[in-house]
Design a protein around this motif. Structure first.
Motif, PDB file in Angstrom:
ATOM      1  N   THR A  55       1.203   3.853  -2.972  1.00 36.35           N
ATOM      2  CA  THR A  55       0.827   5.232  -2.699  1.00 36.35           C
ATOM      3  C   THR A  55       1.920   6.191  -3.154  1.00 36.35           C
ATOM      4  O   THR A  55       1.654   7.177  -3.837  1.00 36.35           O
ATOM      5  CB  THR A  55       0.607   5.413  -1.184  1.00 36.35           C
ATOM      6  OG1 THR A  55      -0.371   4.479  -0.766  1.00 36.35           O
ATOM      7  CG2 THR A  55       0.160   6.803  -0.865  1.00 36.35           C
ATOM      8  N   ILE A  57       0.842  -1.210   0.000  1.00 36.38           N
ATOM      9  CA  ILE A  57       0.000   0.000   0.000  1.00 36.38           C
ATOM     10  C   ILE A  57       0.870   1.249   0.000  1.00 36.38           C
ATOM     11  O   ILE A  57       0.689   2.165  -0.807  1.00 36.38           O
ATOM     12  CB  ILE A  57      -0.936   0.014   1.221  1.00 36.38           C
ATOM     13  CG1 ILE A  57      -1.903  -1.169   1.145  1.00 36.38           C
ATOM     14  CG2 ILE A  57      -1.710   1.323   1.300  1.00 36.38           C
ATOM     15  CD1 ILE A  57      -2.732  -1.357   2.390  1.00 36.38           C
ATOM     16  N   MET A  58       1.856   1.269   0.899  1.00 35.52           N
ATOM     17  CA  MET A  58       2.729   2.446   1.001  1.00 35.52           C
ATOM     18  C   MET A  58       3.501   2.654  -0.289  1.00 35.52           C
ATOM     19  O   MET A  58       3.596   3.763  -0.804  1.00 35.52           O
ATOM     20  CB  MET A  58       3.740   2.269   2.145  1.00 35.52           C
ATOM     21  CG  MET A  58       3.124   2.123   3.503  1.00 35.52           C
ATOM     22  SD  MET A  58       1.995   3.468   3.845  1.00 35.52           S
ATOM     23  CE  MET A  58       0.855   2.642   4.908  1.00 35.52           C
ATOM     24  N   PHE A  79       2.037   6.287  -6.941  1.00 40.21           N
ATOM     25  CA  PHE A  79       0.945   7.123  -7.483  1.00 40.21           C
ATOM     26  C   PHE A  79       1.267   8.609  -7.307  1.00 40.21           C
ATOM     27  O   PHE A  79       1.068   9.421  -8.227  1.00 40.21           O
ATOM     28  CB  PHE A  79      -0.376   6.825  -6.770  1.00 40.21           C
ATOM     29  CG  PHE A  79      -1.007   5.524  -7.182  1.00 40.21           C
ATOM     30  CD1 PHE A  79      -0.579   4.862  -8.329  1.00 40.21           C
ATOM     31  CD2 PHE A  79      -2.030   4.962  -6.427  1.00 40.21           C
ATOM     32  CE1 PHE A  79      -1.167   3.668  -8.709  1.00 40.21           C
ATOM     33  CE2 PHE A  79      -2.629   3.761  -6.813  1.00 40.21           C
ATOM     34  CZ  PHE A  79      -2.190   3.112  -7.949  1.00 40.21           C
ATOM     35  N   SER A  80       1.741   8.960  -6.104  1.00 41.11           N
ATOM     36  CA  SER A  80       2.001  10.369  -5.829  1.00 41.11           C
ATOM     37  C   SER A  80       3.063  10.906  -6.771  1.00 41.11           C
ATOM     38  O   SER A  80       2.905  11.976  -7.366  1.00 41.11           O
ATOM     39  CB  SER A  80       2.465  10.553  -4.388  1.00 41.11           C
ATOM     40  OG  SER A  80       1.552   9.940  -3.524  1.00 41.11           O
TER      41      SER A  80
END
Lengths: 339, 309, 354
Positions: free
Chosen positions: B277, B273-274, B280-281
């Motif tokens: 994330t 997840i991290m 994506f960022s």
């Protein structure tokens, strides 16, 4: 030409005095800003139809759950997976309680000996989908509305302070915004939801944590635009206090753009709520929202597409209505306003 | 311009730093931290996790190491996939997501531009209303509702296209269409508004006064001016595609990053997840940066003024 | 003298969501070869609309030509096809617009913009068109034209841009040049330069000019003849001297009295009371009557025809009717009329006309 003129009666050439104030008369009735906007939006058929749809959906969201005797959260396994049945429409071949059982098409109400009617059928746990649909719509609307209000309040305060006081305050506040604006909404919303327990409030907070930034930038831009205009300078020269200038001179002028933006913030919030529920980060059963209902319906799409159909239709209608009203308002309040 | 780019790059890193720190804090706050997950793992796996994160070190040391790893592009190891490297996992899944995203972006934007042009040039005709309706539907109907609809009609009901999974290019058609609705709608609306504004501008009137015909007005004079600002919506479009990919990939069971991300959320695979994330960022922030710089380079109006937009 | 363009009884309306706007209600004028006709009037008087209708540049969807013809080179421009019209635009008739800041395409080099009409109408090769464009830029007084050709509009000042627009307009040696307030958006000093340039160029290429303006000072400077428009009609037309020194229409009186002059003795500047008529619902009779202190009963009932003052001078006011009472124009206007031979206040004439 001359012959025609000869016929003119002598007294035609009498001098008359015209009250020159007569020429200054304003031929149109004086309308306030909002009255004028209403007159213009009234001509926009799409926006008017959308308003009716919206009013209907909002009405049903609050009254719908009470129109049937079933509770939206009551589990009744004996009544599970019933197709829609509305008395009176049976003869038309729709909403007649007929559904598939295995490969056979049968009237499941007769088969399961269910006496009551479920207008939109039931889900796999026997919960009434009609009341669930409206209860879910209600929750989605509340989430979206509260999130939008929070966005507006924070955005207006932040943007207003930044724009009105300017100088160093503005510098610092805008640097913060420039860093925050780089943070993708999707990412922050998902991360926020993961820290907090899933629930209405955590969804609201997650949506508004970055939502106010757009509003604050718009408000700041507008405040910057208006605060240097003559009428504000005039008010200042006459000794008006900051509070008075903000509440009497600035706010009324930026009200329109705030309202328009709210019309676009609400559907965005509705979308994010549904999106979070769809990827499993939304409300937990037995609570319902449009997103969870769509998610539930998707699981049964092959044999009971109606479970998906109703919430999908409502969310689409809501989004379309809000967008059309927003467009209509934007055109009506300021045709030149683009962002 | 150089000063502007430097400034923007600094802000970009500040934003990324903020997100990275936030995800770190998050990892420490979450009820199911890597430690708890590690309990389910075998001894060797737990060793890897401990080693990787140095979970016995003081928090500031862990933070520094985490940031250092991120800077090197190392997102840690997955717990779910037998300590697979998250970076490798993302790279492996990226292919499918990239194909879908690129197809949706290219075709969606092209169709959107065509629709917007038609609407603007045939303003207030059936063509205009038709394309406006498509645009409103595209903006309003959530991508997952649209994806489900497509799947039901074309796969389940008509059986023309695969229901899901990646079985070659055919599998990419429906998810790409579902994703393309956003770009189509955004581009169509944007081009329509821009074209109408450009067409009513003085220089178009002057072009007409020069004797330019309809075609020259529309394409030689107006189109370029309407098209350039379209670059600015690339940021929101990319964000929309990413959001859409999470659900669309899940619906069509495409083994891409979006599907992986949703799966990791439900299985509490925090490292993935991290990592995703952060990925994506970086992706979105870099796109927005490129868009801003590109806009400054392409539009001669703002080329010298340093891109105040 | 050869008539270049003749507008006959032009009537047109715009259909807006508020209703039908009767923008032009029967306009007649002609432009002779080599002359400059100035059209003056307030905003909304129909001066821009009239000239845009010569070019057929009004939005097709909302404009309705109700009556009249525009004769140019033996053809009625209102009747010919759009294709034929495109051959007229930029070649035989060209136009300069008010705001040079917005009338050039921001994403096209100015070289391409000047070359466009040359390539289109004169079918020149690219090299010839380039050469001609550089000549044109030199003609309009642009320094370093070769280098400037490759630049974009934002790299030029307002005055320079208007020079470029003029170069574009003159590219094909048009028979008629329509200048729609070409100096309004410019600084006063630049205005003078542009006006000088236009006068100079007119002599060089012998084109006719319709010059639209609301600035009477500009009119006196550039025009041969003047048409005064009010409420969608021409209320007075004549040579510059006739209109400036022997005005007949009360509206022209008002305009001239409200013009500040250095030798004016009164301290207060005259202002015409009221506002221009609402063309959604035009008043019956003389549109100016409501604002005129010279109004008569007939003004409220019938539209005055154009009365002949001299061979070149006409005015549409009932005051010129033989039965109308004799009135005295405002003092400032009488002062002007004293200098015009043939006016009833002419001081060189023993005893005056009265």
């Amino acid at each position: 030409m001359t012959t025609n003129m000869k016929k003119l009666p002598k007294d035609s050439f009498e001098r008359i005095t015209i009250d020159s104030s007569h020429a200054e008369r304003i031929s149109k009735p004086s309308l306030s800003f909002w009255q004028d906007a209403w007159l213009r939006i009234r001509k926009n058929k799409a926006a008017i139809v959308s308003m009716f749809i919206l009013v209907f959906i909002v009405f049903m969201a609050f009254v719908g759950p009470f129109m049937v005797e079933h509770d939206p959260e009551d589990v009744k396994v004996a009544h599970a997976s019933l197709p829609p049945k509305i008395p009176g429409l049976e003869k038309l071949g729709i909403f007649d309680g007929v559904g598939k059982l295995g490969s056979k098409t049968v009237n499941l109400y007769e088969l399961k000996k269910v006496e009551v009617n479920y207008w939109f059928g039931t889900d796999s746990l026997g919960r009434d989908l009609f009341s669930r649909l409206w209860k879910g719509t209600q929750i989605s609307l509340i989430i979206a509305f509260v999130a939008a209000v929070i966005d507006v309040v924070i955005g207006v305060i932040y943007g207003g302070i930044s724009g009105y006081y300017g100088g160093r305050t503005d510098d610092v506040m805008q640097r913060i915004v420039e860093v925050l604006i780089g943070v993708p909404t999707l990412v922050i919303v998902i991360l926020m939801i993961m820290i907090m327990k899933p629930g209405i409030w955590s969804i609201i907070i997650a949506i508004s944590i970055t939502g106010w930034i757009g509003m604050s930038r718009i408000v700041r831009g507008q405040v910057l635009k208006y605060k240097t205009q003559e009428f504000v300078l005039a008010a200042k020269t006459l000794g008006a206090s900051d509070t008075r200038i903000i509440s009497k001179h600035l706010l009324p002028n930026i009200m329109a753009i705030i309202v328009i933006n709210m019309m676009f913030t609400i559907p965005t919030a509705i979308f994010f709520e549904a999106f979070l529920s769809f990827i499993g980060l939304g409300l937990q059963a037995p609570k319902a929202s449009l997103g969870t209902l769509i998610n539930d319906g998707y699981k049964f799409i092959e044999y009971q597409p109606h479970i998906l159909f109703f919430p999908a239709a409502i969310i689409s209608l809501l989004m379309i209505a809000f967008n059309l009203i927003g467009d209509g308002l934007r055109d009506a309040l300021d045709p030149k306003m683009k962002d | 311009m150089a000063k502007y780019i430097t400034k923007r790059v600094i802000y970009m890193f500040l934003s990324l730093f903020l997100i990275a720190s936030f995800t770190f804090v998050l990892m420490k706050l979450l009820p199911g931290s890597p430690l708890a997950s590690a309990a389910k793992l075998s001894i060797e796996e737990r060793e890897v996790v401990y080693e990787k994160y140095g979970l016995n070190d003081p928090i500031p040391v862990q933070y520094a190491r985490y940031m250092g790893n991120l800077a090197k592009g190392d997102f840690g190891v997955s717990f779910q996939y037998k300590n697979a490297d998250v970076t490798t996992l993302i790279v492996k899944k990226l292919k499918y997501s990239a194909i879908l995203g690129a197809q949706a972006l290219i075709f969606g934007t092209l169709i959107g531009i065509i629709l917007g042009m038609i609407a603007a040039l045939k303003q207030n005709t059936v063509w205009d209303y038709g394309s406006t309706i498509i645009a409103i539907l595209g903006i309003s109907i959530p991508s997952f509702v649209f994806a489900v609809l497509l799947q039901y009609v074309f796969s389940v009901w008509l059986g023309w296209l695969p229901v899901g999974l990646w079985e070659g290019w055919k599998s990419s058609i429906l998810p790409s269409i579902a994703l393309a609705m956003g770009p189509i709608a955004i581009a169509a609306r944007f081009i329509r508004t821009e074209m109408i504004e450009v067409l009513s501008s003085d220089y178009i009137l002057l072009a007409k006064a020069k004797g330019a015909n309809w075609f020259e007005i529309a394409f030689k004079h107006a189109f370029r001016n309407a098209l350039i600002p379209l670059i600015t919506v690339l940021g929101p479009v990319a964000a929309g595609l990413l959001t859409g990919s999470l659900v669309v990939e899940q619906i069509f069971a495409i083994p891409g990053i979006g599907e992986q991300f949703v799966k990791s959320i439900s299985s509490n695979d925090f490292a993935v997840i991290m990592g995703t994330t952060m990925f994506f960022s970086v992706f979105l922030i870099v796109i927005i940066l490129i868009v801003d710089i590109l806009y400054g380079v392409i539009d001669p109006r703002i080329r010298l003024s340093g891109g105040s937009k | 003298m050869e008539k270049i363009v003749e507008v006959k009884n032009l009537e047109l309306s715009f259909h807006t969501f508020a209703g039908e706007v009767k923008a032009i209600q029967g306009v007649n004028f002609e432009v002779y070869k080599g002359e400059t006709l100035a059209i003056v009037g307030e905003s909304g008087s129909g001066k821009s609309v009239t000239t845009k209708s010569i070019m057929r540049l009004l939005p097709k969807s909302s404009t309705e030509y109700k009556n009249g013809e525009i004769l140019f080179g033996g053809k009625d421009l209102l009747k010919i096809s759009e294709k034929e019209m495109q051959k007229v635009r930029g070649k035989d008739i060209s136009m300069i617009f008010q705001d040079p800041m917005t009338s050039l395409n921001p994403t096209m080099t100015i070289g391409n913009q000047i070359m466009e009409p040359l390539l289109k109408h004169q079918k020149l090769s690219k090299t010839d068109a380039r050469k001609k464009s550089i000549e044109l830029l030199t003609l309009v007084g642009m320094p370093k034209p070769e280098m400037r050709m490759k630049q974009y509009p934002h790299q030029f000042s307002g005055g320079q841009r208007q020079r470029i627009v003029i170069a574009v307009a003159l590219a094909c040696n048009p028979k008629l040049l329509i200048a729609d307030e070409p100096t309004t958006a410019l600084d006063v000093t630049i205005q003078a330069q542009i006006l000088e340039l236009m006068k100079d160029l007119q002599k060089k290429i012998d084109t006719s000019i319709i010059f639209i303006t609301h600035d009477l000072g500009v009119v006196a400077n550039v025009a041969d003849r003047v048409a005064v428009m009010y409420g969608g009609r021409i209320v007075e037309v004549g040579t510059v001297d006739e209109v400036f020194y022997n005005p007949q229409h009360p509206y022209t009186w008002g305009l001239l009295s409200s013009m500040p002059s250095l030798d004016a003795t009164e301290e207060k500047l005259y202002a015409i009371p009221g506002t221009p008529p609402d063309l959604l619902d035009p008043p019956k009779g003389d549109a100016f009557a409501l604002r005129s202190e010279y109004a008569m009963k007939i003004d409220m009932e019938q539209v005055p025809p154009l009365f002949k003052v001299s061979e070149t001078h006409y005015a549409a006011t009932w005051l010129l009717h033989p039965d109308a009472p004799q009135v005295d124009p405002p003092v400032a206007v009488i002062e002007r009329m004293k200098r015009f031979p043939g006016s009833r206040y002419y001081e060189g004439n023993a005893g005056g006309v009265r």
